[in-house]
Motif scaffolding. Structure first.
Motif, PDB file in Angstrom:
ATOM      1  N   PHE A  57      40.186  81.426   8.815  1.00 44.47           N
ATOM      2  CA  PHE A  57      38.955  80.667   8.526  1.00 44.47           C
ATOM      3  C   PHE A  57      39.313  79.187   8.539  1.00 44.47           C
ATOM      4  O   PHE A  57      40.391  78.814   8.092  1.00 44.47           O
ATOM      5  CB  PHE A  57      38.408  81.032   7.143  1.00 44.47           C
ATOM      6  CG  PHE A  57      38.083  82.482   6.986  1.00 44.47           C
ATOM      7  CD1 PHE A  57      36.780  82.943   7.142  1.00 44.47           C
ATOM      8  CD2 PHE A  57      39.082  83.405   6.696  1.00 44.47           C
ATOM      9  CE1 PHE A  57      36.489  84.296   7.008  1.00 44.47           C
ATOM     10  CE2 PHE A  57      38.804  84.761   6.562  1.00 44.47           C
ATOM     11  CZ  PHE A  57      37.496  85.210   6.715  1.00 44.47           C
ATOM     12  N   TYR A  58      38.411  78.354   9.058  1.00 45.32           N
ATOM     13  CA  TYR A  58      38.708  76.933   8.962  1.00 45.32           C
ATOM     14  C   TYR A  58      37.502  76.143   8.509  1.00 45.32           C
ATOM     15  O   TYR A  58      36.359  76.577   8.662  1.00 45.32           O
ATOM     16  CB  TYR A  58      39.296  76.361  10.245  1.00 45.32           C
ATOM     17  CG  TYR A  58      38.421  76.451  11.460  1.00 45.32           C
ATOM     18  CD1 TYR A  58      38.796  77.264  12.530  1.00 45.32           C
ATOM     19  CD2 TYR A  58      37.251  75.705  11.580  1.00 45.32           C
ATOM     20  CE1 TYR A  58      38.021  77.342  13.663  1.00 45.32           C
ATOM     21  CE2 TYR A  58      36.470  75.767  12.720  1.00 45.32           C
ATOM     22  CZ  TYR A  58      36.849  76.590  13.754  1.00 45.32           C
ATOM     23  OH  TYR A  58      36.085  76.661  14.869  1.00 45.32           O
ATOM     24  N   GLN A  59      37.811  74.985   7.948  1.00 46.56           N
ATOM     25  CA  GLN A  59      36.755  74.080   7.513  1.00 46.56           C
ATOM     26  C   GLN A  59      36.610  73.032   8.610  1.00 46.56           C
ATOM     27  O   GLN A  59      37.527  72.248   8.853  1.00 46.56           O
ATOM     28  CB  GLN A  59      37.153  73.415   6.194  1.00 46.56           C
ATOM     29  CG  GLN A  59      36.051  72.605   5.579  1.00 46.56           C
ATOM     30  CD  GLN A  59      36.492  71.925   4.289  1.00 46.56           C
ATOM     31  OE1 GLN A  59      37.683  71.667   4.091  1.00 46.56           O
ATOM     32  NE2 GLN A  59      35.547  71.630   3.424  1.00 46.56           N
ATOM     33  N   PRO A  60      35.476  73.021   9.304  1.00 45.13           N
ATOM     34  CA  PRO A  60      35.361  72.141  10.465  1.00 45.13           C
ATOM     35  C   PRO A  60      35.378  70.653  10.091  1.00 45.13           C
ATOM     36  O   PRO A  60      35.921  69.855  10.829  1.00 45.13           O
ATOM     37  CB  PRO A  60      34.031  72.511  11.098  1.00 45.13           C
ATOM     38  CG  PRO A  60      33.428  73.589  10.287  1.00 45.13           C
ATOM     39  CD  PRO A  60      34.293  73.873   9.109  1.00 45.13           C
ATOM     40  N   LYS A  79      32.107  70.642   4.605  1.00 44.79           N
ATOM     41  CA  LYS A  79      31.465  71.800   5.245  1.00 44.79           C
ATOM     42  C   LYS A  79      32.082  73.098   4.733  1.00 44.79           C
ATOM     43  O   LYS A  79      33.247  73.128   4.342  1.00 44.79           O
ATOM     44  CB  LYS A  79      31.655  71.744   6.762  1.00 44.79           C
ATOM     45  CG  LYS A  79      30.983  70.565   7.423  1.00 44.79           C
ATOM     46  CD  LYS A  79      29.503  70.821   7.560  1.00 44.79           C
ATOM     47  CE  LYS A  79      28.832  69.591   8.154  1.00 44.79           C
ATOM     48  NZ  LYS A  79      27.409  69.545   7.851  1.00 44.79           N
ATOM     49  N   PRO A  80      31.299  74.183   4.748  1.00 39.47           N
ATOM     50  CA  PRO A  80      31.884  75.474   4.340  1.00 39.47           C
ATOM     51  C   PRO A  80      32.857  76.007   5.400  1.00 39.47           C
ATOM     52  O   PRO A  80      32.752  75.660   6.567  1.00 39.47           O
ATOM     53  CB  PRO A  80      30.662  76.386   4.236  1.00 39.47           C
ATOM     54  CG  PRO A  80      29.620  75.770   5.078  1.00 39.47           C
ATOM     55  CD  PRO A  80      29.884  74.294   5.093  1.00 39.47           C
ATOM     56  N   PHE A  81      33.790  76.838   4.982  1.00 37.10           N
ATOM     57  CA  PHE A  81      34.751  77.441   5.905  1.00 37.10           C
ATOM     58  C   PHE A  81      34.043  78.451   6.800  1.00 37.10           C
ATOM     59  O   PHE A  81      33.110  79.122   6.372  1.00 37.10           O
ATOM     60  CB  PHE A  81      35.863  78.145   5.122  1.00 37.10           C
ATOM     61  CG  PHE A  81      36.904  77.190   4.606  1.00 37.10           C
ATOM     62  CD1 PHE A  81      36.593  76.284   3.605  1.00 37.10           C
ATOM     63  CD2 PHE A  81      38.185  77.199   5.122  1.00 37.10           C
ATOM     64  CE1 PHE A  81      37.557  75.399   3.117  1.00 37.10           C
ATOM     65  CE2 PHE A  81      39.156  76.330   4.655  1.00 37.10           C
ATOM     66  CZ  PHE A  81      38.837  75.419   3.649  1.00 37.10           C
ATOM     67  N   GLU A  82      34.489  78.556   8.037  1.00 37.41           N
ATOM     68  CA  GLU A  82      33.950  79.603   8.898  1.00 37.41           C
ATOM     69  C   GLU A  82      35.055  80.417   9.544  1.00 37.41           C
ATOM     70  O   GLU A  82      36.177  79.963   9.690  1.00 37.41           O
ATOM     71  CB  GLU A  82      32.990  79.052   9.942  1.00 37.41           C
ATOM     72  CG  GLU A  82      33.419  77.792  10.641  1.00 37.41           C
ATOM     73  CD  GLU A  82      32.390  77.329  11.669  1.00 37.41           C
ATOM     74  OE1 GLU A  82      32.492  77.813  12.803  1.00 37.41           O
ATOM     75  OE2 GLU A  82      31.521  76.499  11.324  1.00 37.41           O
ATOM     76  N   HIS A  83      34.680  81.635   9.935  1.00 41.48           N
ATOM     77  CA  HIS A  83      35.658  82.538  10.534  1.00 41.48           C
ATOM     78  C   HIS A  83      35.966  82.099  11.957  1.00 41.48           C
ATOM     79  O   HIS A  83      35.064  81.779  12.714  1.00 41.48           O
ATOM     80  CB  HIS A  83      35.076  83.961  10.544  1.00 41.48           C
ATOM     81  CG  HIS A  83      36.035  84.979  11.044  1.00 41.48           C
ATOM     82  ND1 HIS A  83      35.751  85.800  12.106  1.00 41.48           N
ATOM     83  CD2 HIS A  83      37.275  85.308  10.622  1.00 41.48           C
ATOM     84  CE1 HIS A  83      36.790  86.606  12.316  1.00 41.48           C
ATOM     85  NE2 HIS A  83      37.720  86.327  11.432  1.00 41.48           N
ATOM     86  N   ALA A  84      37.254  82.052  12.316  1.00 42.85           N
ATOM     87  CA  ALA A  84      37.629  81.648  13.672  1.00 42.85           C
ATOM     88  C   ALA A  84      38.042  82.847  14.512  1.00 42.85           C
ATOM     89  O   ALA A  84      37.699  82.953  15.684  1.00 42.85           O
ATOM     90  CB  ALA A  84      38.788  80.654  13.614  1.00 42.85           C
ATOM     91  N   GLY A 133      39.512  72.042  12.876  1.00 48.37           N
ATOM     92  CA  GLY A 133      39.452  72.219  11.432  1.00 48.37           C
ATOM     93  C   GLY A 133      40.290  71.180  10.715  1.00 48.37           C
ATOM     94  O   GLY A 133      41.236  70.630  11.277  1.00 48.37           O
ATOM     95  N   ARG A 162      31.751  85.207  21.245  1.00 49.40           N
ATOM     96  CA  ARG A 162      32.327  84.066  20.520  1.00 49.40           C
ATOM     97  C   ARG A 162      33.659  83.606  21.128  1.00 49.40           C
ATOM     98  O   ARG A 162      33.933  82.414  21.220  1.00 49.40           O
ATOM     99  CB  ARG A 162      32.492  84.414  19.042  1.00 49.40           C
ATOM    100  CG  ARG A 162      31.145  84.586  18.327  1.00 49.40           C
ATOM    101  CD  ARG A 162      31.300  84.664  16.820  1.00 49.40           C
ATOM    102  NE  ARG A 162      31.827  85.938  16.353  1.00 49.40           N
ATOM    103  CZ  ARG A 162      31.094  87.012  16.059  1.00 49.40           C
ATOM    104  NH1 ARG A 162      29.780  86.978  16.199  1.00 49.40           N
ATOM    105  NH2 ARG A 162      31.659  88.116  15.612  1.00 49.40           N
TER     106      ARG A 162
END
Lengths: 314, 101
Positions: free
Chosen positions: B17-20, B24-29, B54, A149
């Motif tokens: 975590f950001y919301q792209p 949209k749901p937040f995802e881990h960065a 994000g 990633r």
């Protein structure tokens, strides 16, 4: 000790193309190898800011200055993604950094060469980042999830790095005769060191087979190097730049470009610390780390004070 | 200072975590080090959102995250495995209404 059953199950997961995540069982040796190559990769990104940072105050225009600043900031970002990824294996970042500054952790030898003219900045973008993309595109498929990633994220930014360098070099290559000479001179100096970025030949690379077996890497050093050469021959020709290798010839049979012998003596001497810039790079990094210590302490003290104040108030 | 490089000045670790995009749901960065939440947010922006990746960011102290363990994956998710009736495919529908757009 890892049992045979565990090792077999692990290998089955790798062969199935499954990703390994931080909390999954993994062989001690897999973890060790990952920490080694991921932190080495991270150190390289950070030290890689130095040769380019050298030109930030002297770029020829404001536009190029903005670009170079953004690019160098990206390199810092890449280092941080990779340190963050390495920490998922249960090592402290501070330890990784100190192993590098005071121990024997390595970084890519390419950053031990000096940036003598502004054309070097063009060539770093084109050749050095071009080589890095080849490597990192492969690593974006690595079996370790956090490493894959981080590389995916890096690749997205790296193509900007390469394109800005290639575009600048193309401009320089069609400029005055002095500019042309400068562009060609930089390519002459960087070409062979970038071929060495892929590491020793497969036959001399003790770690390769294991890394490939475990899917950390999916291609060998020589495969990646060949891919790079084929691509760069085409790109050099398109902008009227010559690659400094009289043995470069297209091989009808293999469909690839054959190239001359890589100066491995030089490679090993730079790896061992005797490149033109090894000492200077290490000193610059140590100075930054030690000079920044009071800042890290002060920021931590400030946060502590603020927290106490808030606790008192509530 | 070189004599004792190992002064522990490492700041706490945070997960980002950001919301792209909107909705949209937040995802881990990834993660980062920062002394407090405010610095963590700023560092998260500079590290993980230099190109508008994000529109909103969460930062959480890493030691506050509780995760399931991979070894327990089987038994842990077992309750879901034998309940096909939770999926629409489990039910049959008259042919005439099947292809409804």
């Amino acid at each position: 000790m890892d049992t045979q059953q565990q090792l077999d199950d692990f290998q089955r997961r790798i062969d199935n193309g499954e990703k390994i995540e931080p909390k999954d069982w993994m062989p001690e040796r897999y973890k060790k190898q990952l920490i080694r190559i991921m932190s080495q990769h991270a150190h390289s990104e950070i030290v890689g800011m130095l040769p380019e940072g050298n030109w930030i105050t002297r770029v020829p225009s404001l536009k190029r200055k903005l670009v170079l600043l953004a690019k160098v900031q990206d390199e810092a970002g890449h280092g941080l993604y990779l340190y963050s990824g390495t920490e998922t294996l249960g090592v402290k970042r501070q330890k990784l950094i100190e192993d590098y500054l005071y121990g024997n952790a390595k970084y890519s030898s390419i950053f031990n060469y000096p940036t003598l003219t502004y054309a070097d900045i063009c060539v770093i973008g084109w050749l050095v980042d071009g080589a890095a993309i080849v490597n990192q595109t492969m690593l974006a498929k690595s079996s370790y999830g956090p490493y894959a990633r981080a590389n995916l994220r890096i690749c997205k930014e790296e193509s900007f790095h390469k394109k800005q360098g290639y575009e600048m070099l193309a401009k320089m290559a069609e400029g005055t005769s002095e500019q042309k000479r400068m562009a060609q001179d930089a390519v002459n100096r960087w070409w062979w060191p970038t071929l060495m970025m892929f590491g020793p030949h497969d036959t001399d690379s003790p770690n390769s087979a294991e890394l490939i077996k475990w899917g950390v890497k999916t291609k060998t050093n020589d495969e990646l190097r060949q891919h790079y050469v084929d691509r760069m021959v085409m790109e050099a020709e398109a902008i009227g730049i010559e690659l400094p290798d009289p043995d470069l010839t297209y091989n009808e049979e293999t469909g690839h470009w054959d190239f001359g012998d890589i100066p491995w003596d030089e490679f090993w001497s730079v790896v061992k610390g005797d490149g033109p810039m090894n000492r200077e790079r290490m000193n610059a990094r140590r100075e930054a780390y030690e000079g920044g210590e009071w800042v890290r302490e002060a920021a931590a003290a400030y946060a502590r004070k603020k927290r106490l104040k808030e606790e008192k108030a509530s | 200072m070189t004599d004792n490089p190992s002064n522990n000045t490492e700041w706490p670790l945070w997960e980002v975590f950001y919301q792209p995009k909107d909705g949209k749901p937040f995802e881990h960065a990834g993660s980062l080090h920062a002394t407090d939440a405010e610095m963590a947010l700023q560092n998260a922006r500079d590290t993980y959102a230099r190109r508008n990746e994000g529109i909103a960011i969460w930062v959480v102290p890493s030691d506050q995250i509780v995760a399931s363990s991979p070894e327990d994956r089987g038994p842990f998710f077992d309750p879901a495995n034998d309940k096909p009736y939770r999926h629409p495919q489990f039910y049959s529908v008259p042919r005439a209404v099947k292809k409804r757009k």
